[in-house]
Design an enzyme around this catalytic site. Structure first.
Site, mmCIF file in Angstrom:
data_model
loop_
_atom_site.group_PDB
_atom_site.id
_atom_site.type_symbol
_atom_site.label_atom_id
_atom_site.label_comp_id
_atom_site.label_asym_id
_atom_site.label_seq_id
_atom_site.Cartn_x
_atom_site.Cartn_y
_atom_site.Cartn_z
ATOM 1 C CG HIS A 146 -6.433 -8.961 0.878
ATOM 2 N ND1 HIS A 146 -6.590 -9.291 -0.444
ATOM 3 C CD2 HIS A 146 -6.264 -7.623 0.902
ATOM 4 C CE1 HIS A 146 -6.515 -8.203 -1.189
ATOM 5 N NE2 HIS A 146 -6.313 -7.173 -0.390
ATOM 6 N NE ARG A 157 -3.110 -3.589 -1.358
ATOM 7 C CZ ARG A 157 -2.629 -4.453 -0.477
ATOM 8 N NH1 ARG A 157 -1.322 -4.676 -0.426
ATOM 9 N NH2 ARG A 157 -3.434 -5.101 0.336
ATOM 10 C CG HIS A 202 -5.394 0.627 -3.685
ATOM 11 N ND1 HIS A 202 -4.690 0.328 -2.531
ATOM 12 C CD2 HIS A 202 -6.404 -0.272 -3.740
ATOM 13 C CE1 HIS A 202 -5.260 -0.702 -1.926
ATOM 14 N NE2 HIS A 202 -6.288 -1.086 -2.637
ATOM 15 C CE1 TYR A 229 -6.578 -7.117 -6.776
ATOM 16 C CE2 TYR A 229 -6.791 -8.488 -4.839
ATOM 17 C CZ TYR A 229 -6.530 -7.268 -5.411
ATOM 18 O OH TYR A 229 -6.241 -6.200 -4.613
ATOM 19 C CE LYS A 233 -6.487 -0.541 4.513
ATOM 20 N NZ LYS A 233 -7.767 -0.655 3.763
ATOM 21 N NE ARG A 239 -3.627 -2.192 2.726
ATOM 22 C CZ ARG A 239 -3.381 -3.369 3.323
ATOM 23 N NH1 ARG A 239 -2.195 -3.584 3.886
ATOM 24 N NH2 ARG A 239 -4.309 -4.298 3.373
#
Length: 290
Positions: A268, A245, A242, A277, A174, A151
Site C-alpha cells: 500500500h 488478501r 481479493h 483493517y 500496482k 493480489r
C-alpha cells in the site's frame, strides 16, 4: 474544453507518468466519456467551459441513473485529473477547481474470512473433482493469496523461473512498485508440489500457473474456483480472490502484526489504506493498547 488531442495527451500522461495499468486507464477514459455524453445530452458543445452549473447537472444526472457513490466519486476524480493536467501544462485556461468535489462515498470496510473458513477453503480444494495436479495448482495459488497477501494479478503474473520460491519473493505491484514478500515454507512446498506433477513446462519465461491446456491461468478461472467452493462449503458470499488478501492482513493484525509491516507486505502506498483493517477487530486492538 475537452478535445480529442487533449484527451489523448492526458491518457498518455496517465500511462507514462502515473504508470496506471490498462484497466485503470480504460476506467478513466470511460469516466471522461460519460461527462462528454452528458454535455451532448443537454445540447452543449465539447468546448463548453466547465462551470459549477454544468458540473452539478452531471452529478444530478448520475444520481438519477442510480450510479453507486463510489462510481460517481471516481468519475469526478477522473474529470478533476483531466482538468488539472490541462491546467498544469497550460494547455487550456482552467479556473480554480476547489469546488469540483464528489459526494462523500460511504466508508466501506474490507470483508475478510475467519481463520476457520480460510482453513476449510484450502482443504476443500482436495475434495473436489478433477486431476491431482490441478488441485495442487489451485491450492498453491490460494496459498499465495492468503499466505503472502498477493493480489490475484501478482500471483498469476509469476513465471516458471521464479520457482523454486526462496524465503523472499520480489513482487511488482500496482504502478510498477516493487516490494519483497516473505514466503512461508508451506507456500513454497505447495508450489513445489504443484510443479512436480504439472504436465506442462513452457520454459523459464512461461507462466508459473497454467490451465489444463497449458495456457497461462486466468483470473476468471480462480474466481470460478472460489465461487464453486463458496457454494459447496457454504462460505460467506463475499468470498473472492481479493478477500483472501484481506484475510491475510486481518489475521496478521489480530495475531499481533505491526500495521506498518502489514502496509509494506501489502504494497500500500498510504498507511490510511492499511488502517482500514484496524476496524475488523476493535476489541483486539483495545486489548493490545491496554
Amino acid at each position: 474544453m475537452i478535445t480529442t488531442p487533449l484527451r489523448n495527451a492526458w491518457l498518455r500522461w496517465l500511462a507514462s507518468e502515473k504508470r496506471y495499468g490498462q484497466n485503470t486507464l480504460d476506467a478513466y477514459e470511460r469516466d471522461l466519456d460519460d461527462f462528454l455524453s452528458y454535455i451532448a445530452s443537454v445540447g452543449m458543445a465539447r468546448n463548453t467551459p466547465l462551470s459549477r452549473k454544468l458540473f452539478r447537472g452531471w452529478l444530478a444526472q448520475m444520481a438519477t441513473r442510480q450510479l453507486a457513490r463510489t462510481t460517481i466519486a471516481r468519475r469526478v476524480s477522473s474529470l478533476r485529473s483531466f482538468y488539472r493536467f490541462c491546467g498544469q501544462n497550460q494547455l487550456i485556461d482552467v479556473p480554480d477547481l476547489g469546488w469540483l468535489r464528489a459526494p462523500q462515498p460511504p466508508r466501506a470496510l474490507p470483508k475478510s474470512l475467519s481463520p476457520n473458513d480460510a482453513e476449510a477453503l484450502l482443504q476443500g480444494i482436495f475434495k473436489r473433482r478433477g486431476t491431482d495436479w490441478t488441485k495442487k495448482r489451485d491450492f498453491a495459488v490460494l496459498m499465495l493469496l492468503y499466505g503472502a497477501g498477493l493480489r490475484i494479478s501478482e500471483a498469476l503474473g509469476l513465471l516458471r523461473k521464479d520457482a523454486p520460491l526462496g524465503q523472499w519473493l520480489s513482487i511488482t505491484g500496482k504502478g510498477g512498485k516493487m516490494r519483497d514478500v516473505p514466503v512461508l515454507r508451506a507456500i513454497s512446498a505447495a508450489v513445489d508440489d504443484y510443479l512436480s506433477e504439472c504436465p506442462f513446462d513452457g520454459g523459464p519465461d512461461a507462466a508459473l500457473f497454467v490451465s489444463s491446456r497449458g495456457k497461462p491461468l486466468g483470473a476468471r478461472a480462480v474466481q470460478r474456483l472460489l465461487e464453486g467452493l463458496r457454494f459447496e462449503l457454504d462460505l460467506p458470499t463475499h468470498l473472492t480472490p481479493h478477500s483472501l488478501r484481506h484475510a491475510f492482513a486481518s489475521h496478521l493484525l489480530n495475531n499481533g502484526g505491526d500495521l506498518r509491516a502489514i502496509q509494506e507486505l501489502l504494497g500500500h502506498a498510504s498507511l490510511s489504506t492499511t488502517q482500514r483493517y484496524t476496524h475488523i477487530d476493535e476489541s483486539h486492538l483495545i486489548q493490545i493498547h491496554r
